[in-house]
Design an enzyme around this catalytic site. Structure first.
Site, PDB file in Angstrom:
ATOM      1  N   ASP A 289       0.858  -1.170   0.000  1.00  0.00           N
ATOM      2  CA  ASP A 289       0.000   0.000   0.000  1.00  0.00           C
ATOM      3  C   ASP A 289       0.906   1.236   0.000  1.00  0.00           C
ATOM      4  O   ASP A 289       2.101   1.158   0.254  1.00  0.00           O
ATOM      5  CB  ASP A 289      -0.945  -0.021   1.223  1.00  0.00           C
ATOM      6  CG  ASP A 289      -2.151   0.886   0.997  1.00  0.00           C
ATOM      7  OD1 ASP A 289      -3.151   0.714   1.696  1.00  0.00           O
ATOM      8  OD2 ASP A 289      -2.079   1.744   0.090  1.00  0.00           O
TER       9      ASP A 289
HETATM   10  C1  GLC Z   1      -4.247   4.328  -0.234  1.00  0.00           C
HETATM   11  C2  GLC Z   1      -5.152   3.207   0.225  1.00  0.00           C
HETATM   12  C3  GLC Z   1      -5.300   2.102  -0.774  1.00  0.00           C
HETATM   13  C4  GLC Z   1      -5.249   2.680  -2.172  1.00  0.00           C
HETATM   14  C5  GLC Z   1      -3.837   3.191  -2.382  1.00  0.00           C
HETATM   15  C6  GLC Z   1      -3.663   3.854  -3.761  1.00  0.00           C
HETATM   16  O1  GLC Z   1      -3.468   4.783   0.814  1.00  0.00           O
HETATM   17  O2  GLC Z   1      -4.861   2.615   1.481  1.00  0.00           O
HETATM   18  O3  GLC Z   1      -6.544   1.430  -0.502  1.00  0.00           O
HETATM   19  O4  GLC Z   1      -5.549   1.687  -3.127  1.00  0.00           O
HETATM   20  O5  GLC Z   1      -3.425   4.097  -1.362  1.00  0.00           O
HETATM   21  O6  GLC Z   1      -4.440   5.013  -3.820  1.00  0.00           O
END
Ligand code: GLC
Length: 736
Positions: A289
């Site tokens: 993430d």
């Molecule tokens: C964010 C979220 C995740 C998302 C990613 C890209 O922090 O936790 O769910 O897909 O970053 O935006």
């Protein structure tokens, strides 16, 4: 192992021949994927490999004159970019640099968060779960996939399948609620909706099960924090939706921000490798993430970024999202012998495998379409249908459906709203396509019978409803509710539209209180004093504490964040043109003091009044998981059981056709590992015409439905007594 060794040997042989022949196997669309992967892998330098397992992002810079700025941090050899544009024009330019401007021409994988729509906005996933209609949700997510495909997005970071039992956590809106079985059915339906049987086909995109794993158990609903759950709970509650999604063919997962029993999910060898890649034979890749590799340092799991890179990739993390930690550290780690080339190769292999399977090498570009050109009334009609099926009628003293000749006072800060209703993670949807509750009701009840007053704003006087700091002003204001009161006095019935403000749920939206804002409750109090029936429509991305309104409201309709066509869905239900059929995917508590509270809990050692709250708070929730009313009434027959086949007949005893969802629960009153007091094992939703009877059948499997996993994920069945229930009916039986 022998098979994979054979494939590897064959691949190297074929590649050697091809090298000699000069036509790279990896560019041969007819060659087997594994051969193309090995051929390409052996051609790559270490630097190219490290870039391939890194993800950057394209910011808002979509000016064609300086598109190369986007590569300031991420060269065209970068494996993936998060792509923020809503058309493919920018993407095609960047892709051309990668495919035609680099040594090996590996296409970039563009990813994006299309969570409940892309241009057309559907209800939030928690609302979709409330429909108990995965097939309908799949149709909506197929539209989402098509719109992503047209815009040059190859990969959506969805479905989010975190089990969530705490409404203080803002991300409950993104998932499918508290039950592993319900979440699993939606996980597989949505994965297949995105990927189809072949993700390389037009209109198909890659799915991404997230956040792996345990994120929904964040302590006290606080985002980004620690999770401490037993291996048993990990296996029987949080892993099942991921297993279902992997079995449905999901080609990517995304790691989670949380630590899991002290080891960050982004560097957790047990979950990333032992479970996912070895036990489940997952062939795709896992992306971290955003910044979660870098954040290992914050989590006190790595001394510095270099150690964070080492721990994460050695645990089984395949791609690093947007923090450059792999790019900046892996070459040195290889030189120091702390990360092997074989480890990096395996990560690259997985990324390349997914790119080949997605057809990206053969189809790296997309036709440019104007975002507004992709919407249609047909798509909006589906958005309305899903919204209608997701709304939950929680109370109705008979005031609904509203009589056609009513004069209706439509009051409240959500009544005219076109923006909040799109919910969090709204992608590129535009509120200009929304139809408000007011517009829809004026169409449903023509002739000027809708009398409108805002009553109060969402968060309190003077506060715009997009709280940039996440602090929700609940303190009451000395509102002048007189206009709302005067409006109500002129009406036969009040429809009061309340709820959460814009972006009050989603990532980084933890609340310590799940109350409605005090001004909204004060408005409700004023209107209740008029002695008229008050129908409350509640918009929210999470369960809220409805105890202040529950006893005095004549009806409560919970609409979640219903998307572009929430308004017409509400109007259709209030007028009776549409019979509500939604059921709760999460338990609604009697206030925050009961949280966490969920239906599939394990039993206490003593019965009430032992263990009851001494302050008079009930032990039962306000509304149970699976609760929801219809305008129809349904009578269940006794359950019959023939071997492992359970049956129940349901009669619609009303004069109105209605959809009924039969939820089949199983209880095991005695087991080596104590089971929850009951567990959802199957559900089916059918239309039952007025006066008709329909049979529902549940064909059980001993291990799947009567057994369970142990702390190592081994499934087994333990014979003995069981109870199966549906509606108010239950049947005791024995099975060995
Ligand atoms: C964010 C979220 C995740 C998302 C990613 C890209 O922090 O936790 O769910 O897909 O970053 O935006």
């Amino acid at each position: 192992m022998r098979r994979s060794r054979f494939i590897l040997t064959l691949s190297v042989l074929v590649c050697s021949v091809s090298l000699y022949a000069g036509t790279p196997v990896y560019k041969d669309a007819g060659a087997p994927v594994e051969q193309r992967v090995e051929d390409l892998l052996q051609r790559m330098t270490l630097r190219e490999k490290i870039l391939q397992i890194s993800q950057g992002f394209i910011g808002t810079n979509d000016n064609p004159n300086n598109v190369m700025d986007n590569f300031k941090n991420f060269p065209p050899e970068t494996g993936s970019l998060i792509y923020y544009s809503n058309t493919s024009e920018l993407g095609n330019m960047l892709q051309k640099e990668a495919v035609e401007g680099t040594r090996l021409g590996i296409p970039i994988l563009f990813g994006y968060d299309a969570i409940h729509g892309f241009i057309t906005e559907f209800p939030i996933p928690l609302a979709q779960a409330a429909s108990f209609n995965p097939e309908l949700a799949a149709r909506a997510n197929e539209i989402c996939a098509g719109e992503c495909y047209d815009a040059g997005v190859h990969w959506t970071f969805s479905p989010m399948v975190d089990i969530a039992r705490d409404p203080r956590w803002g991300r409950v809106m993104e998932g499918y609620g508290e039950d592993p079985y319900l979440a699993s059915r939606f996980a597989e339906a949505v994965v297949k909706a995105y990927q189809g049987d072949d993700p390389s086909q037009p209109g198909r995109i890659l799915s991404c099960l997230k956040h792996y794993v345990g994120y929904g158990a964040s302590e006290a609903g606080r985002d980004y924090t620690a999770v401490d759950i037993s291996r048993q709970t990990l296996w029987d509650t949080y892993l099942p939706p991921f297993k279902a999604g992997v079995e449905a063919g999901a080609l990517t997962l995304m790691g989670a921000f949380n630590t899991l029993n002290g080891i960050p999910a982004s560097a957790n060898h047990y979950t990333l490798t032992d479970v996912l890649k070895e036990k489940w034979n997952f062939e795709g890749f896992v992306v971290s993430d955003w910044g979660s590799v870098e954040q290992l340092v914050n989590q006190r799991a790595a001394a510095d970024l270099k150690e964070a890179a080492e721990k994460s990739i050695n645990a089984g993390m395949d791609m690093d999202m947007c923090d450059n930690v792999f790019i900046d550290n892996l070459e040195e780690l290889v030189q120091e012998g702390k990360v092997s080339v074989a480890t990096i190769d395996e990560a690259v292999r997985r990324v390349l495998r997914v790119k080949f399977r997605s057809g990206l090498f053969e189809n790296p570009y997309r036709d440019v379409k104007d975002a507004d050109s992709v919407v249609s009334e047909q798509k909006f009609a589906l958005a309305q249908e899903l919204a209608q099926e997701s709304m939950v009628l929680l109370k109705n003293d008979g005031v609904l459906p509203l009589s056609a000749d009513s004069d209706i006072a439509l009051i409240g800060p959500i009544a005219e709203d076109k923006d909040i209703v799109l919910g969090g993670w709204r992608s590129h949807s535009d509120s200009k396509h929304s139809v408000s509750i007011r517009e829809a009701l004026e169409g449903e009840f023509p002739g000027g019978r809708i009398l409108y007053s805002e009553g109060c704003d969402v968060a309190g006087s003077g506060t715009d409803n997009e709280n940039p700091y996440g602090h929700i002003r609940d303190e009451a204001h000395d509102y002048d509710y007189s206009h709302a009161v005067r409006t109500a006095r002129k009406s036969d019935v009040v429809v009061l539209c309340l709820g959460e403000g814009k972006f009050w749920t989603g990532e980084n939206k933890t609340r310590a209180s799940i109350s409605l804002p005090d001004d909204q409750i004060a408005l409700f109090d004023k209107l209740c004093k008029l002695g008229k029936k008050v129908v409350v429509v509640v918009e929210a991305g999470r369960p809220l504490d409805l105890t202040p309104i529950e006893s005095r409201a004549s009806a409560i309709l919970y609409i979640w964040s219903p998307g572009h066509r929430g308004g017409p869905a509400v109007a259709g239900i209030l007028s009776g043109r549409y019979n509500p059929s939604g059921r709760l995917p999460m338990t609604f508590p009697y206030g925050i003091g009961q949280v966490p509270i969920y239906y599939n809990h394990r039993a206490s050692c003593r019965y009430s009044p032992w263990g009851d709250y001494i302050d008079g708070t009930p032990m039962a929730p306000l509304y149970d998981f699976g609760y929801g009313l219809s305008y129809s009434t349904f009578k269940y027959s006794e359950i019959t059981l023939d071997g492992l086949t359970a049956k129940v007949s349901v009669t619609n005893t009303s004069d109105r056709d209605g959809k009924e969802t039969v939820l089949w629960f199983v209880s095991d009153p005695s087991c080596s590992i104590a089971r929850p007091v009951k567990e959802l094992k199957y559900f089916e939703k059918k239309l039952i015409k007025a006066g008709e009877t329909v049979e529902f059948v549940f064909n059980m499997d001993k291990v799947r439905d009567l057994g369970y996993v142990d702390p190592e994920g081994n499934e087994f069945f333990e014979g003995g007594a069981f109870i199966i229930s549906a509606g108010d009916e239950s049947l005791n039986f024995e099975m060995y």
